[in-house]
Structure formats: C-alpha cells, structure tokens
Design a protein around this motif. Structure first.
Motif, mmCIF file in Angstrom:
data_model
loop_
_atom_site.group_PDB
_atom_site.id
_atom_site.type_symbol
_atom_site.label_atom_id
_atom_site.label_comp_id
_atom_site.label_asym_id
_atom_site.label_seq_id
_atom_site.Cartn_x
_atom_site.Cartn_y
_atom_site.Cartn_z
ATOM 1 N N HIS A 16 0.840 -1.199 0.000
ATOM 2 C CA HIS A 16 0.000 0.000 0.000
ATOM 3 C C HIS A 16 0.876 1.251 0.000
ATOM 4 N N GLU A 21 -0.974 -1.519 -6.853
ATOM 5 C CA GLU A 21 -2.424 -1.613 -7.064
ATOM 6 C C GLU A 21 -2.840 -3.080 -7.028
ATOM 7 N N ILE A 22 -3.249 -3.553 -5.864
ATOM 8 C CA ILE A 22 -3.550 -4.984 -5.753
ATOM 9 C C ILE A 22 -4.855 -5.363 -6.421
ATOM 10 N N GLU A 23 -5.651 -4.383 -6.788
ATOM 11 C CA GLU A 23 -6.905 -4.668 -7.480
ATOM 12 C C GLU A 23 -6.701 -4.815 -8.985
ATOM 13 N N PRO A 25 -6.092 -6.271 -12.445
ATOM 14 C CA PRO A 25 -6.181 -7.644 -12.941
ATOM 15 C C PRO A 25 -4.879 -8.077 -13.607
ATOM 16 N N ALA A 94 1.421 -6.845 -8.033
ATOM 17 C CA ALA A 94 0.040 -6.889 -7.546
ATOM 18 C C ALA A 94 -0.425 -8.329 -7.369
ATOM 19 N N ARG A 98 -1.468 -10.222 -3.890
ATOM 20 C CA ARG A 98 -2.746 -10.934 -3.721
ATOM 21 C C ARG A 98 -2.505 -12.359 -3.225
#
Length: 122
Positions: A16, A21-23, A25, A94, A98
C-alpha cells in the motif's frame, strides 16, 4: 506459522505504501514454481479442513499450515512481491501481493481453528 501470517500482513502494508495496485487484474501471472506450490497448498486447504473435521484430527490442519508457511517463505525469498529500489509497481507485484494476502487469510483461519492467535505484527 504466526510469523508467516504477520509477514503477509506486513507485505500488504508495504505494498500500500509503495502504491502497488492490488486490485489490478493480471492474466495468469503465476509461473514461478514457488508461486504454483503456494497456490496448490491454498487450493488444498478446504479439503484438509474437511478431512481433519471428519477424522477429528486437528494435527492435519497444523501440518498443512506448517507446509503453507514454509512454502510462503520460499515464495517470499524467490519471488519479489514488492518493487525494489526505483522499480515501478507492476501487475506481477500486484498478483504476488494478492497471493500473499490469500496466504495470510488461510493461515489466520487455520490458526484460529486451532485456538492460536494470528497477530498482524510480531
């Protein structure tokens, strides 16, 4: 196992702070053997829990969490989950964060089932 869990939480905090940007895709980002080993152990978790409950064998959960923690540390050592130096965060970072997050969730769940705390900091 507890340290592995706290390390996954630290990776999330650091990601973070670094702007990962872990969101975002990613398309089939898991190619390294350490990543695929970790994914396999995560996927086996529901079956391990079911078998342990059916046989009343909590030691199966403990052994699985131990293997998961070991695999997480191999993954952590062999696959950079965070950007280094001036490197920009990428989709690979990312995806790895995840994967670390999923590992932390499973470790916390399993530890709590065994009556063991899962600290975010150690």
């Amino acid at each position: 196992m507890r340290y592995a869990h706290s390390r996954t939480r630290a990776l999330l905090r650091n990601a973070h702070d670094l702007g990962v940007e872990i969101e975002a895709p990613a398309q089939d980002p898991y190619r390294h053997p350490a990543e695929t080993e970790l994914l396999g152990l995560l996927a086996d978790y529901p079956r391990v829990i079911e078998t342990a409950a059916r046989r009343r064998a909590p030691d199966r959960v403990a052994r699985h969490l131990e293997r998961l923690a070991d695999a997480f540390f191999r993954f952590h050592d062999e696959c950079d989950p965070l950007p280094k130096g001036d490197e920009k965060p990428s989709a690979v970072h990312a995806a790895r964060i995840r994967l670390a997050d999923a590992t932390g969730i499973v470790l916390a769940d399993g530890l709590r089932m065994l009556g063991i705390s899962a600290p975010d900091h150690m």
